[in-house]
Write a protein that holds these residues in place. Structure first.
Motif, PDB file in Angstrom:
ATOM      1  N   ALA A 104       0.860  -1.182   0.000  1.00 46.55           N
ATOM      2  CA  ALA A 104       0.000   0.000   0.000  1.00 46.55           C
ATOM      3  C   ALA A 104       0.895   1.230   0.000  1.00 46.55           C
ATOM      4  CB  ALA A 104      -0.914   0.018   1.219  1.00 46.55           C
ATOM      5  N   THR A 105       0.339   2.368  -0.395  1.00 48.50           N
ATOM      6  CA  THR A 105       1.103   3.606  -0.343  1.00 48.50           C
ATOM      7  C   THR A 105       1.335   3.978   1.113  1.00 48.50           C
ATOM      8  OG1 THR A 105       0.086   4.341  -2.390  1.00 48.50           O
ATOM      9  CG2 THR A 105       1.160   6.016  -1.041  1.00 48.50           C
ATOM     10  N   PRO A 106       2.580   4.165   1.534  1.00 51.03           N
ATOM     11  CA  PRO A 106       2.861   4.419   2.954  1.00 51.03           C
ATOM     12  C   PRO A 106       2.332   5.771   3.403  1.00 51.03           C
ATOM     13  CG  PRO A 106       4.844   4.729   1.646  1.00 51.03           C
ATOM     14  CD  PRO A 106       3.805   4.173   0.715  1.00 51.03           C
ATOM     15  N   ALA A 107       1.896   5.840   4.653  1.00 49.16           N
ATOM     16  CA  ALA A 107       1.352   7.081   5.213  1.00 49.16           C
ATOM     17  C   ALA A 107       2.317   7.725   6.200  1.00 49.16           C
ATOM     18  CB  ALA A 107       0.026   6.804   5.895  1.00 49.16           C
ATOM     19  N   CYS A 108       2.877   6.933   7.096  1.00 49.96           N
ATOM     20  CA  CYS A 108       3.754   7.493   8.116  1.00 49.96           C
ATOM     21  C   CYS A 108       4.619   6.389   8.698  1.00 49.96           C
ATOM     22  CB  CYS A 108       2.939   8.161   9.231  1.00 49.96           C
ATOM     23  SG  CYS A 108       1.903   6.994  10.151  1.00 49.96           S
ATOM     24  N   ALA A 109       5.682   6.825   9.369  1.00 50.32           N
ATOM     25  CA  ALA A 109       6.511   5.905  10.141  1.00 50.32           C
ATOM     26  C   ALA A 109       5.979   5.888  11.572  1.00 50.32           C
ATOM     27  CB  ALA A 109       7.968   6.344  10.111  1.00 50.32           C
ATOM     28  N   TYR A 110       5.929   4.709  12.165  1.00 48.81           N
ATOM     29  CA  TYR A 110       5.254   4.528  13.454  1.00 48.81           C
ATOM     30  C   TYR A 110       6.088   3.594  14.304  1.00 48.81           C
ATOM     31  CZ  TYR A 110       1.438   2.785  16.530  1.00 48.81           C
ATOM     32  OH  TYR A 110       0.654   2.412  17.592  1.00 48.81           O
ATOM     33  N   TYR A 111       6.580   4.090  15.446  1.00 44.45           N
ATOM     34  CA  TYR A 111       7.415   3.301  16.350  1.00 44.45           C
ATOM     35  C   TYR A 111       6.793   3.379  17.743  1.00 44.45           C
ATOM     36  CZ  TYR A 111      10.907   2.984  12.682  1.00 44.45           C
ATOM     37  OH  TYR A 111      11.554   2.700  11.502  1.00 44.45           O
ATOM     38  N   ARG A 112       6.111   2.322  18.108  1.00 43.29           N
ATOM     39  CA  ARG A 112       5.389   2.293  19.376  1.00 43.29           C
ATOM     40  C   ARG A 112       6.047   1.331  20.354  1.00 43.29           C
ATOM     41  NH1 ARG A 112      -0.720  -0.194  20.427  1.00 43.29           N
ATOM     42  NH2 ARG A 112      -0.432  -0.484  22.671  1.00 43.29           N
ATOM     43  N   VAL A 113       6.121   1.766  21.612  1.00 49.80           N
ATOM     44  CA  VAL A 113       6.518   0.893  22.718  1.00 49.80           C
ATOM     45  C   VAL A 113       5.490   1.101  23.827  1.00 49.80           C
ATOM     46  CG1 VAL A 113       8.291   0.266  24.383  1.00 49.80           C
ATOM     47  CG2 VAL A 113       8.951   1.082  22.111  1.00 49.80           C
ATOM     48  N   ASP A 114       4.772   0.066  24.160  1.00 47.57           N
ATOM     49  CA  ASP A 114       3.709   0.118  25.158  1.00 47.57           C
ATOM     50  C   ASP A 114       2.699   1.215  24.794  1.00 47.57           C
ATOM     51  OD1 ASP A 114       4.746  -2.060  26.467  1.00 47.57           O
ATOM     52  OD2 ASP A 114       5.889  -0.894  27.918  1.00 47.57           O
ATOM     53  N   ASP A 115       2.562   2.256  25.625  1.00 46.01           N
ATOM     54  CA  ASP A 115       1.502   3.242  25.380  1.00 46.01           C
ATOM     55  C   ASP A 115       2.031   4.568  24.835  1.00 46.01           C
ATOM     56  OD1 ASP A 115       2.773   4.084  27.646  1.00 46.01           O
ATOM     57  OD2 ASP A 115       0.963   4.738  28.694  1.00 46.01           O
ATOM     58  N   ARG A 116       3.268   4.573  24.318  1.00 47.40           N
ATOM     59  CA  ARG A 116       3.821   5.772  23.689  1.00 47.40           C
ATOM     60  C   ARG A 116       4.287   5.409  22.284  1.00 47.40           C
ATOM     61  NH1 ARG A 116       2.956  10.624  26.263  1.00 47.40           N
ATOM     62  NH2 ARG A 116       4.659  11.412  24.972  1.00 47.40           N
ATOM     63  N   ALA A 117       4.199   6.378  21.374  1.00 44.88           N
ATOM     64  CA  ALA A 117       4.595   6.123  19.987  1.00 44.88           C
ATOM     65  C   ALA A 117       5.276   7.347  19.407  1.00 44.88           C
ATOM     66  CB  ALA A 117       3.378   5.759  19.139  1.00 44.88           C
ATOM     67  N   SER A 118       6.256   7.094  18.554  1.00 50.79           N
ATOM     68  CA  SER A 118       6.929   8.146  17.791  1.00 50.79           C
ATOM     69  C   SER A 118       6.438   8.053  16.352  1.00 50.79           C
ATOM     70  CB  SER A 118       8.453   7.971  17.862  1.00 50.79           C
ATOM     71  OG  SER A 118       9.096   8.961  17.097  1.00 50.79           O
ATOM     72  N   ILE A 119       5.917   9.154  15.824  1.00 49.79           N
ATOM     73  CA  ILE A 119       5.272   9.168  14.513  1.00 49.79           C
ATOM     74  C   ILE A 119       5.938  10.223  13.636  1.00 49.79           C
ATOM     75  CG2 ILE A 119       3.097   9.550  13.279  1.00 49.79           C
ATOM     76  CD1 ILE A 119       1.675   8.794  15.928  1.00 49.79           C
ATOM     77  N   ALA A 120       6.227   9.858  12.394  1.00 52.72           N
ATOM     78  CA  ALA A 120       6.791  10.801  11.426  1.00 52.72           C
ATOM     79  C   ALA A 120       6.053  10.640  10.106  1.00 52.72           C
ATOM     80  CB  ALA A 120       8.286  10.563  11.238  1.00 52.72           C
ATOM     81  N   PHE A 121       5.453  11.725   9.619  1.00 54.61           N
ATOM     82  CA  PHE A 121       4.801  11.679   8.316  1.00 54.61           C
ATOM     83  C   PHE A 121       5.859  11.890   7.232  1.00 54.61           C
ATOM     84  CE2 PHE A 121       1.401  12.728  11.236  1.00 54.61           C
ATOM     85  CZ  PHE A 121       0.425  11.839  10.831  1.00 54.61           C
ATOM     86  N   TYR A 122       5.747  11.111   6.168  1.00 54.81           N
ATOM     87  CA  TYR A 122       6.771  11.114   5.135  1.00 54.81           C
ATOM     88  C   TYR A 122       6.845  12.460   4.412  1.00 54.81           C
ATOM     89  CZ  TYR A 122       7.009   6.091   5.818  1.00 54.81           C
ATOM     90  OH  TYR A 122       7.175   4.868   6.371  1.00 54.81           O
ATOM     91  N   SER A 123       8.074  12.876   4.146  1.00 49.59           N
ATOM     92  CA  SER A 123       8.341  14.093   3.388  1.00 49.59           C
ATOM     93  C   SER A 123       9.132  13.735   2.141  1.00 49.59           C
ATOM     94  CB  SER A 123       9.139  15.096   4.233  1.00 49.59           C
ATOM     95  OG  SER A 123       8.452  15.409   5.434  1.00 49.59           O
ATOM     96  N   LEU A 124       8.985  14.533   1.120  1.00 50.17           N
ATOM     97  CA  LEU A 124       9.727  14.291  -0.110  1.00 50.17           C
ATOM     98  C   LEU A 124      11.219  14.431   0.134  1.00 50.17           C
ATOM     99  CD1 LEU A 124       7.502  16.231  -2.680  1.00 50.17           C
ATOM    100  CD2 LEU A 124       7.601  13.765  -2.308  1.00 50.17           C
ATOM    101  N   ARG A 125      11.974  13.475  -0.411  1.00 53.09           N
ATOM    102  CA  ARG A 125      13.435  13.494  -0.372  1.00 53.09           C
ATOM    103  C   ARG A 125      13.984  13.542   1.055  1.00 53.09           C
ATOM    104  NH1 ARG A 125      11.712  16.440  -4.533  1.00 53.09           N
ATOM    105  NH2 ARG A 125      11.669  18.359  -3.299  1.00 53.09           N
ATOM    106  N   THR A 126      13.245  12.977   2.007  1.00 54.79           N
ATOM    107  CA  THR A 126      13.701  12.926   3.394  1.00 54.79           C
ATOM    108  C   THR A 126      13.370  11.564   3.987  1.00 54.79           C
ATOM    109  OG1 THR A 126      13.299  15.298   3.676  1.00 54.79           O
ATOM    110  CG2 THR A 126      13.593  13.990   5.680  1.00 54.79           C
ATOM    111  N   ALA A 127      14.386  10.865   4.468  1.00 51.78           N
ATOM    112  CA  ALA A 127      14.149   9.579   5.120  1.00 51.78           C
ATOM    113  C   ALA A 127      13.397   9.807   6.423  1.00 51.78           C
ATOM    114  CB  ALA A 127      15.468   8.861   5.375  1.00 51.78           C
ATOM    115  N   SER A 128      12.577   8.845   6.804  1.00 50.93           N
ATOM    116  CA  SER A 128      11.768   9.007   8.012  1.00 50.93           C
ATOM    117  C   SER A 128      12.631   9.210   9.247  1.00 50.93           C
ATOM    118  CB  SER A 128      10.862   7.786   8.199  1.00 50.93           C
ATOM    119  OG  SER A 128      11.634   6.599   8.364  1.00 50.93           O
ATOM    120  N   GLU A 129      13.788   8.590   9.303  1.00 51.63           N
ATOM    121  CA  GLU A 129      14.673   8.725  10.454  1.00 51.63           C
ATOM    122  C   GLU A 129      15.123  10.168  10.634  1.00 51.63           C
ATOM    123  OE1 GLU A 129      18.980   6.886  11.915  1.00 51.63           O
ATOM    124  OE2 GLU A 129      18.573   7.303   9.819  1.00 51.63           O
TER     125      GLU A 129
END
Length: 461
Positions: A271-296
């Motif tokens: 599927a077309t990706p929407a965002c990067a999502y890194y969750r641990v228990d009840d907290r999550a780090s979210i990054a929406f994709y930008s052109l020419r920029t890696a999610s990290e």
């Protein structure tokens, strides 16, 4: 005619579901029923395992005691300094008359001693209450509904992994956090990635009920080609990155005890990706994709799962994970080998149109070993793989792992682990291909089934 891609990645405003591919494929009814049962089991696990307010994990006893001792040492040091300052200020302010110093010091000594005794008995109680509150409700930073970071918060993610006691979820195209071999990473980044991988491995190998769920983009999908084209100037190839991620995760999976392998679930989505999502228990780090920029490298929002954004992205993760087009890592990486009525998963690679099987011990690959090459020819086997139709083959040659050369490196790059031997396959009814170039000098005209230097068949027909 060049293939057209959607002009942009979906965002909350453009709807996550807009990028989903609608495919009309004919599926096996039995396989579809099995998938539906698996999805139902996952939904049941979700109802038990995925409350938005899951508690934070507890660190080990030794860690808690060590932190408590350090906190107590700092508290006592500060108390002594404050007491000395208070006595000095009192002496300057009161300045007893001559002959009254003895009474002054007697009174001050009694008060200080009383305060120290109270602090001695009450400080551990206060520290225990503070420690319990931090473990139960999180620190002040963790309690904030939403915070922002300029890039992926490695240290915070590692800290949470080390305390995790419930659920880890990762969703990305290809994950730099799970890529410790990319040559473009700086030394500091590479060290942070190794620490993340080590923490994730420890969580999986630990005596706990933690479940790790990872979604990566299917390297063969149009969305992967689109994202690779977008990041081309940054030197990032998403399909190759996913390949390195899968090799690392497969290496971790193979290194886990048999009972712990079920804690790791890795799927590939189409599927077309929407965002990067890194969750641990009840907290999550979210990054929406930008052109020419890696999610990290992009901006990340650290959010509690009880917040609206956290719930939206978590639900998006579950929808993708349960989609019928997602495929599990083992099904994607490994082929399905069938000999007679028996079948098993087996590692395979293709080079110059020739297929090779990578085998571990006979205990781990009992079916494949029954089709080993012999002086009278190996058993007929049927091999099917992801997006590859089933076809019948025979094992024409056995090569020891130490002698596989570039073919062995293909296995290593794909699976992240070593094997014992490699079978070279030839389709039934088709003349066998040429020998692996590195083996030509070693094997010469040796008949199939003879081990070099041994002078005997490896498998007696």
């Amino acid at each position: 005619m060049p293939e057209e891609f959607p002009p942009e990645f979906p965002t909350p405003e453009h709807s996550f579901a807009a990028g989903r591919h609608a495919t009309n494929t004919v599926t096996d009814p039995a396989r579809e029923r099995e998938r539906e049962r698996e999805r139902e089991r996952e939904r049941e696990r979700e109802r038990d395992r995925d409350p938005a307010d899951a508690p934070e994990g507890r660190p080990g006893l030794w860690t808690r005691l060590r932190d408590r001792r350090l906190s107590a040492l700092v508290a006592w040091s500060v108390s002594v300094v404050l007491a000395a300052v208070a006595i000095a200020v009192t002496m300057i302010w009161v300045h007893p008359d001559k002959g009254q110093w003895k009474e002054f010091f007697r009174g001050v000594t009694g008060e200080v001693a009383g305060a120290l005794l109270v602090a001695f008995f009450l400080s551990p109680v206060f520290l225990a209450i503070r420690s319990f509150a931090n473990e139960k409700f999180g620190s002040i930073a963790d309690y904030a509904p939403m915070t922002g970071y300029e890039r992926f918060p490695y240290l915070k993610f590692i800290e949470r992994l080390e305390r995790c006691d419930d659920l880890v979820r990762i969703m990305d195209t290809s994950s730099n956090i799970l890529d410790v071999t990319t040559p473009t990473a700086r030394e500091e980044e590479a060290d942070e990635r190794r620490r993340c991988v080590a923490a994730l491995t420890n969580v999986l190998a630990g005596d706990n009920e933690v479940r790790v769920e990872i979604l990566l983009l299917d390297p063969t999908s149009a969305a992967a080609r689109q994202r690779s084209a977008d990041l081309k100037d940054e030197g990032i190839n998403v399909s190759e990155g996913v390949g390195r991620n899968l090799a690392l995760l497969n290496q971790i999976r193979c290194g886990l005890p048999d009972g712990a392998r079920g804690k790791l679930l890795v799927k590939l989505y189409n599927a077309t990706p929407a965002c990067a999502y890194y969750r641990v228990d009840d907290r999550a780090s979210i990054a929406f994709y930008s052109l020419r920029t890696a999610s990290e490298q992009g901006a990340h929002v650290d959010v509690a799962l009880k917040e609206k954004l956290g719930k939206i992205v978590n639900d998006h993760f579950r929808v993708i994970r349960e989609d019928a087009d997602t495929v599990e890592m083992v099904e994607y990486l490994y082929g399905t080998l069938k000999v007679g009525n028996r079948k098993e998963h087996v590692a395979w690679v293709e080079r110059a149109g020739t297929l090779f099987l990578g085998l571990a011990s006979p205990r781990e690959n009992p079916v494949a070993w029954t089709a080993a090459p012999s002086a009278r020819g190996g058993e007929v086997m049927q091999l099917a793989a992801y997006k590859r139709k089933a076809r019948e083959y025979r094992s024409m040659r056995l090569v020891l792992w130490a002698e596989t050369g570039s073919v062995g490196q293909l296995f290593k790059d794909k699976y992240g682990v070593d094997f014992q031997v490699v079978f070279e396959l030839a389709p039934v009814g088709v003349p066998p291909s040429e020998l692996v170039p590195e083996q030509a000098a070693l094997n010469g005209d040796r008949p199939a089934g003879n081990e070099p230097g041994m002078g005997r068949p490896i498998v007696e027909g």
